[in-house]
Design a protein around this motif. Structure first.
Motif, mmCIF file in Angstrom:
data_model
loop_
_atom_site.group_PDB
_atom_site.id
_atom_site.type_symbol
_atom_site.label_atom_id
_atom_site.label_comp_id
_atom_site.label_asym_id
_atom_site.label_seq_id
_atom_site.Cartn_x
_atom_site.Cartn_y
_atom_site.Cartn_z
ATOM 1 N N GLU A 9 0.709 -1.186 0.014
ATOM 2 C CA GLU A 9 0.146 -0.026 0.133
ATOM 3 C C GLU A 9 0.863 1.266 -0.050
ATOM 4 N N LYS A 10 2.267 1.090 0.437
ATOM 5 C CA LYS A 10 2.832 2.482 0.283
ATOM 6 C C LYS A 10 4.505 1.951 -0.428
ATOM 7 N N PRO A 11 5.062 3.032 -0.525
ATOM 8 C CA PRO A 11 6.491 2.935 -1.282
ATOM 9 C C PRO A 11 7.143 2.210 -0.548
ATOM 10 N N ALA A 12 8.269 1.260 -1.194
ATOM 11 C CA ALA A 12 8.951 0.444 -0.565
ATOM 12 C C ALA A 12 10.494 0.378 -0.773
ATOM 13 N N ARG A 13 11.336 0.175 0.112
ATOM 14 C CA ARG A 13 12.736 0.223 -0.119
ATOM 15 C C ARG A 13 13.084 -1.334 0.162
ATOM 16 N N VAL A 14 13.829 -2.156 -0.577
ATOM 17 C CA VAL A 14 14.082 -3.508 -0.326
ATOM 18 C C VAL A 14 15.415 -3.838 -0.452
ATOM 19 N N ASP A 29 -2.052 -3.221 -7.622
ATOM 20 C CA ASP A 29 -1.993 -1.860 -8.146
ATOM 21 C C ASP A 29 -0.710 -1.834 -9.012
ATOM 22 N N HIS A 30 -0.669 -0.892 -9.980
ATOM 23 C CA HIS A 30 0.473 -0.473 -10.778
ATOM 24 C C HIS A 30 1.750 -0.259 -9.708
ATOM 25 N N GLN A 31 2.674 -0.637 -10.217
ATOM 26 C CA GLN A 31 4.381 -0.326 -9.560
ATOM 27 C C GLN A 31 5.119 0.389 -10.612
ATOM 28 N N LEU A 32 6.008 1.167 -10.026
ATOM 29 C CA LEU A 32 7.239 1.560 -10.660
ATOM 30 C C LEU A 32 8.419 0.953 -9.926
ATOM 31 N N GLN A 68 15.487 -10.725 -9.838
ATOM 32 C CA GLN A 68 16.644 -11.347 -9.482
ATOM 33 C C GLN A 68 17.636 -10.047 -9.565
ATOM 34 N N ALA A 69 18.672 -10.173 -8.290
ATOM 35 C CA ALA A 69 19.603 -9.146 -8.099
ATOM 36 C C ALA A 69 20.853 -9.423 -8.617
ATOM 37 N N TYR A 70 21.529 -8.492 -8.912
ATOM 38 C CA TYR A 70 23.165 -8.802 -9.452
ATOM 39 C C TYR A 70 23.881 -7.855 -8.785
ATOM 40 N N GLY A 71 24.631 -8.031 -7.939
ATOM 41 C CA GLY A 71 25.452 -7.104 -6.780
ATOM 42 C C GLY A 71 24.439 -6.794 -5.687
ATOM 43 N N PRO A 72 25.070 -6.121 -4.483
ATOM 44 C CA PRO A 72 24.270 -5.870 -3.718
ATOM 45 C C PRO A 72 23.259 -4.536 -4.089
ATOM 46 N N THR A 73 21.996 -4.837 -4.092
ATOM 47 C CA THR A 73 20.795 -4.104 -4.881
ATOM 48 C C THR A 73 19.963 -3.595 -4.007
ATOM 49 N N GLU A 74 19.416 -2.540 -4.038
ATOM 50 C CA GLU A 74 18.355 -1.765 -3.437
ATOM 51 C C GLU A 74 17.180 -1.472 -4.400
ATOM 52 N N LEU A 75 16.196 -2.373 -4.295
ATOM 53 C CA LEU A 75 14.984 -2.192 -4.939
ATOM 54 C C LEU A 75 14.048 -1.193 -4.490
ATOM 55 N N ARG A 76 13.546 -0.172 -5.151
ATOM 56 C CA ARG A 76 12.750 0.845 -4.814
ATOM 57 C C ARG A 76 11.450 0.962 -5.565
ATOM 58 N N ALA A 77 10.400 0.811 -4.850
ATOM 59 C CA ALA A 77 8.815 0.600 -5.676
ATOM 60 C C ALA A 77 8.132 2.017 -5.207
ATOM 61 N N LEU A 78 7.247 2.303 -6.239
ATOM 62 C CA LEU A 78 6.207 3.385 -5.946
ATOM 63 C C LEU A 78 5.031 2.576 -6.156
ATOM 64 N N ILE A 79 3.999 2.878 -5.458
ATOM 65 C CA ILE A 79 2.632 2.343 -5.854
ATOM 66 C C ILE A 79 1.685 3.282 -6.470
ATOM 67 N N ARG A 102 14.505 10.286 -10.014
ATOM 68 C CA ARG A 102 15.162 9.500 -9.071
ATOM 69 C C ARG A 102 15.366 10.106 -7.638
ATOM 70 N N GLU A 103 15.293 11.227 -7.490
ATOM 71 C CA GLU A 103 15.515 11.897 -6.171
ATOM 72 C C GLU A 103 13.971 11.862 -5.438
ATOM 73 N N VAL A 104 13.016 11.979 -6.359
ATOM 74 C CA VAL A 104 11.646 11.878 -5.770
ATOM 75 C C VAL A 104 11.495 10.399 -5.299
ATOM 76 N N ILE A 105 11.925 9.237 -6.183
ATOM 77 C CA ILE A 105 11.677 8.070 -5.681
ATOM 78 C C ILE A 105 12.477 7.949 -4.386
ATOM 79 N N ALA A 106 13.818 8.453 -4.443
ATOM 80 C CA ALA A 106 14.490 8.109 -3.223
ATOM 81 C C ALA A 106 13.849 8.833 -2.057
ATOM 82 N N ALA A 107 13.182 9.814 -2.068
ATOM 83 C CA ALA A 107 12.648 10.480 -0.929
ATOM 84 C C ALA A 107 11.335 9.844 -0.443
ATOM 85 N N LEU A 108 10.510 9.146 -1.451
ATOM 86 C CA LEU A 108 9.292 8.609 -0.966
ATOM 87 C C LEU A 108 9.426 7.228 -0.444
#
Length: 252
Positions: A9-14, A29-32, A68-79, A102-108
Motif C-alpha cells: 500500500e505504500k512505497p517500499a525500499r527492499v 495496483d501498478h508499480q514503478l 533477480q538481483a546482481y550485486g548488492p541491490t536496493e529495490l525501490r518501488a512506488l505504488i 530519481r530523487e523523488v523516488i528516493a525521498a518517497l
C-alpha cells in the motif's frame, strides 16, 4: 508458473543480496520499480528487463513478475492505484529515469524519514508529472517460446561473446539459418543481430554489477574492443560503462 498476490500500500525500499531472488508474484495496483544501487532483472511472461540505477520498469497491475538481483541491490518501488496510470501503459515497459524523478523516488522510499501527508502528496504529484515526461525504451529481451530459439539463448548464455554467425550457431543447435532468422523476427520482433546486441548488453550489466572491469566486460560480451562496447552501452543506457560502475548517490 504459480504466482502469489502481494498487497503493498505504500512505497517500499527492499535491500537484496547478490543473486537474491523474489519469486513470481503480482500486485493489485501498478508499480514503478527502480534501483538505488546494483542491478535488478525483472522477468514477466513477455520477457525480461535488466534495470540499472538510471532506469525503471513500469509494471501494470496484475502482471506477474519475478526479480533477480546482481550485486548488492536496493529495490525501490512506488505504488499507483489502478485508476492512476500517468503513462497510459498496459504492459511492462522500461523507462529512462530523470534526475528529478530519481530523487523523488528516493525521498518517497526513504524509510529513515517518515513523510507527513502533505509533503508526501506533493512528491507523489511530482512523480506523476515526471512520469508523463519520461522516455519509454525498447531494451527488453522478449520471451522465446520456440525450443530452437531457446537452444540459441542457452548456447549464448554459456558464452555471450560467441561470435559465430547465425548459420554457425544454427549448425550447433540443429537448425537452419533461414529458419532461425524467421523465428527471431516472428517471436522476438527483431533480427538476430538486434537480439544478440540486447542479450550482450543485458549480460554486460550483470558483469559490471559484479565489479568486472569495462575492458573485461567488453571482451566477455564479444565486442572488438572497449570503444565499441562503450558506444553500444551509451546508446542503450544513456551513460558509459565507467560512469555506470561508479556508485550512484541516493537519499537514504
Amino acid at each position: 508458473m504459480s504466482t502469489t498476490c502481494q498487497h503493498r500500500e505504500k512505497p517500499a525500499r527492499v535491500p537484496l543480496a547478490h543473486q537474491e531472488r523474489i519469486d513470481w508474484h503480482d500486485h493489485a495496483d501498478h508499480q514503478l520499480v527502480s534501483v538505488g544501487t546494483g542491478v535488478l532483472q525483472v522477468s514477466t511472461a513477455l520477457g525480461s528487463w535488466v534495470v540499472p540505477p538510471h532506469r525503471a520498469v513500469w509494471l501494470p497491475a496484475r502482471v506477474a513478475h519475478a526479480h533477480q538481483a546482481y550485486g548488492p541491490t536496493e529495490l525501490r518501488a512506488l505504488i499507483f492505484r489502478r485508476s492512476v496510470n500517468p503513462l497510459r501503459l498496459d504492459r511492462p515497459t522500461v523507462l529512462a529515469v530523470t534526475p528529478l524523478l530519481r530523487e523523488v523516488i528516493a525521498a518517497l522510499t526513504d524509510e529513515s524519514e517518515e513523510l507527513r501527508p502533505g509533503p508526501q502528496r506533493n512528491l507523489e504529484r511530482v512523480a506523476r508529472d515526471q512520469l508523463r515526461r519520461v522516455e519509454a525504451l525498447q531494451v527488453h529481451l522478449p520471451a522465446l517460446a520456440d525450443p530452437r530459439l531457446r537452444d540459441v539463448a542457452r548456447l549464448l548464455g554459456d558464452d555471450p561473446g560467441d561470435g559465430r554467425t547465425l548459420a554457425g550457431i544454427g549448425a550447433a543447435v540443429g537448425s537452419s539459418e533461414r529458419t532461425l532468422s524467421r523465428l527471431f523476427r516472428e517471436e522476438a520482433g527483431m533480427t538476430f543481430p538486434q537480439w544478440r546486441t540486447q542479450f550482450r548488453l543485458h549480460h554486460a550489466l550483470t558483469l559490471l554489477a559484479a565489479d568486472t572491469s569495462v575492458t573485461g566486460t567488453a571482451a566477455a560480451c564479444g565486442y572488438s574492443g572497449p570503444s565499441a562496447f562503450i558506444h553500444a552501452f551509451r546508446s542503450a543506457f544513456g551513460t558509459t560503462p565507467g560512469e555506470y560502475r561508479q556508485p550512484v548517490s541516493s537519499s537514504g
